[in-house]
Design a protein around this motif. Structure first.
Motif, PDB file in Angstrom:
ATOM      1  N   ARG A 190     -28.192   8.752  47.712  1.00  0.00           N
ATOM      2  CA  ARG A 190     -27.212   8.123  45.554  1.00  0.00           C
ATOM      3  C   ARG A 190     -25.838   9.199  46.328  1.00  0.00           C
TER       4      ARG A 190
ATOM      5  N   ASP B 208     -25.195   6.128  41.062  1.00  0.00           N
ATOM      6  CA  ASP B 208     -26.577   6.420  39.523  1.00  0.00           C
ATOM      7  C   ASP B 208     -25.092   6.215  38.369  1.00  0.00           C
TER       8      ASP B 208
ATOM      9  N   HIS C  64     -25.300   6.514  35.126  1.00  0.00           N
ATOM     10  CA  HIS C  64     -25.196   7.656  33.951  1.00  0.00           C
ATOM     11  C   HIS C  64     -25.237   6.509  32.570  1.00  0.00           C
TER      12      HIS C  64
ATOM     13  N   GLU D 158     -27.472   2.168  39.375  1.00  0.00           N
ATOM     14  CA  GLU D 158     -28.741   2.788  38.618  1.00  0.00           C
ATOM     15  C   GLU D 158     -27.804   3.050  37.131  1.00  0.00           C
ATOM     16  N   ASP D 159     -28.820   3.431  36.192  1.00  0.00           N
ATOM     17  CA  ASP D 159     -28.908   3.227  35.035  1.00  0.00           C
ATOM     18  C   ASP D 159     -26.754   1.954  34.564  1.00  0.00           C
TER      19      ASP D 159
ATOM     20  N   GLU E 284     -35.195   6.012  33.753  1.00  0.00           N
ATOM     21  CA  GLU E 284     -35.973   7.515  33.404  1.00  0.00           C
ATOM     22  C   GLU E 284     -35.643   8.103  32.074  1.00  0.00           C
TER      23      GLU E 284
ATOM     24  N   ARG F 122     -37.408   3.067  37.646  1.00  0.00           N
ATOM     25  CA  ARG F 122     -37.453   4.423  37.759  1.00  0.00           C
ATOM     26  C   ARG F 122     -37.523   5.492  36.960  1.00  0.00           C
TER      27      ARG F 122
HETATM   28 MG    MG Z   1     -30.120   8.991  37.171  1.00  0.00          MG
END
Ligand code: MG
Ligand code: GCO
Length: 409
Positions: free
Chosen positions: A147, A217, A219, A243-244, A269, A290
């Motif tokens: 990551r 990610d 975020h 991710e996200d 998350e 996740r």
């Molecule tokens: Mg994350």
């Protein structure tokens, strides 16, 4: 197996961790993780002042019933603070049950579906060359999935960078936010970041070919259309997942991303309940779920959600950063081992202080995690060692854009 005591242990071996300790009348002790980064005291108070008294005298074996009691029986439900408190209780109860019947939690979930879990690490580089070097070092230890993050060059100013704000402390990059610097926000420009993201990803793919898998990610920093554009431009570099890309509230935004790209998406998350991920799972808007076992109410709902995700070809990639304790890593690993739709596991190195407090049955080597057969969660907690590391007040970073407006980090 009546519950006699519900206590908390707060310890800071580098980062703050909140442990739930439940003791039964017959002397069985179960531990769970109730760590919520930067909100430890709120969870501690929720447990000690508001929830513990409901549990005294109940049968510790009735895990689902106790989960329902805490979740909706006491009216206020959901949100990270309460769901983290509930997760600590839930994990401790699974630990007690395993110890009572002398079997590991994964056995109670149907037994192992695999021998080992593939793991990925965070890698950060100020420049793309430094990032590639960091990846090479980790590859030497057998890791094959990363990551990655990097600092973004400010194209309007010589030698200035937008630093990646949420660095893992173990990489030595994270700026600790204390009372002294709490008013000093970091500056961010998503346009610049996105430009570098495509270039850095191309560079990594060019450098390593298909020897490694890549996860990025973002975020929740993109708007849905920015995320769709990024996902489309990342397609040639075949990420394991992005991710996200957007905040969890933008479920329709996920549809927009899907409409424009086949880059796989990982989310979760910030989800706190099964309701948060129902539509993304059922509509095939995500590929990797996740959720964080400590912020989602524990093993009970995480396992149920994993079963549901399996029906929609969604794989589980539990959130596993350094801001949850080895108890949480153990809990998620028991679920990972027991589900057919395991994807990959985010992993971290433990420092010496952590190893003094938590004696876990999980072992990382050559890119994979293995799990032994100790009963319950398989983690022994050295409470005396935990007492040596007093709680330290720490805060989460704040990001603002060039004009000074708050930006997601
Ligand atoms: Mg994350
Ligand atoms: C991850 C996460 C973390 C979070 C952290 C917040 O994917 O590992 O995004 O790095 O920022 O858990 O407390």
């Amino acid at each position: 197996m009546q519950i006699r005591k519900v206590e908390t242990i707060l310890t800071c071996p580098g980062r703050n961790y909140l442990i739930v300790k439940i003791t039964t009348e017959d002397g069985i002790i179960g531990y769970g993780d109730a760590t919520l980064n930067g909100r430890e005291m709120a969870v501690k108070a929720a447990l000690e002042e508001h929830l513990a008294k409901y549990l005294i005298g109940l049968d510790a074996g009735r895990i689902t019933d106790i989960w329902e009691l805490v979740y909706r029986g006491t009216y206020w439900r959901g949100g990270p603070v309460l769901m983290t408190a509930l997760a600590g209780i839930d994990m401790a109860l699974w630990d007690i049950k395993g110890k009572r019947y002398q079997i590991p939690v994964y056995q109670m979930l149907g037994g192992k579906c695999r021998d080992r879990l593939r793991a990925y690490y965070h890698v950060h580089g100020h420049t793309r060359e430094a990032l590639a070097e960091r990846i090479r070092q980790r590859m030497a230890d057998g890791c094959t999935c990363f990551r990655y993050s990097f600092d973004t060059k400010d194209s309007r100013k010589e030698d200035q960078y937008f630093n990646q704000p949420h660095q893992d402390i173990s990489l030595g990059k994270r700026i600790e936010v204390t009372e002294e610097n709490i008013k000093m926000p970091e500056v961010w420009d998503t346009g610049e970041y996105c430009r570098d993201l495509i270039a850095v990803t191309a560079y990594l793919r060019d450098t390593f070919g298909s020897k490694i898998d890549l996860i990025h990610d973002s975020h929740e920093r993109f708007t849905p259309i920015q995320a769709a554009a990024a996902a489309k431009r990342l397609e040639p570099y075949h990420l394991m997942f992005l991710e996200d890309p957007v905040e969890p509230v933008y479920t329709e935004g996920l549809e927009l991303i899907r409409h424009h790209s086949v880059t796989p998406i990982g989310m979760g998350e910030l989800y706190n309940s099964i309701k948060d991920c129902l539509i993304p799972i059922e509509k095939h808007l995500i590929d990797y779920l996740r959720i964080d076992i400590s912020h989602y109410g524990g093993i009970t709902p995480s396992w149920k959600t994993a079963v549901m995700a399996e029906q929609h070809a969604v794989r589980i990639a539990f959130h596993g950063p350094s801001d949850i304790s080895p108890l949480a890593h153990a809990a998620l690993a028991h679920v990972d081992f027991a589900i057919p739709n395991f994807g990959i596991q985010e992993w971290v190195d433990y420092n010496e202080e952590l190893n003094r407090i938590f004696h876990t049955d999980l072992h990382y080597a050559d890119g994979y995690i293995t799990l032994g057969d100790r009963p319950g969660l398989g983690v022994e907690v050295d409470e005396e060692a935990a007492k040596e590391y007093a709680y330290q007040s720490k805060f989460l970073p704040v990001l603002r854009d060039r004009e000074g407006a708050v930006h997601n980090w």
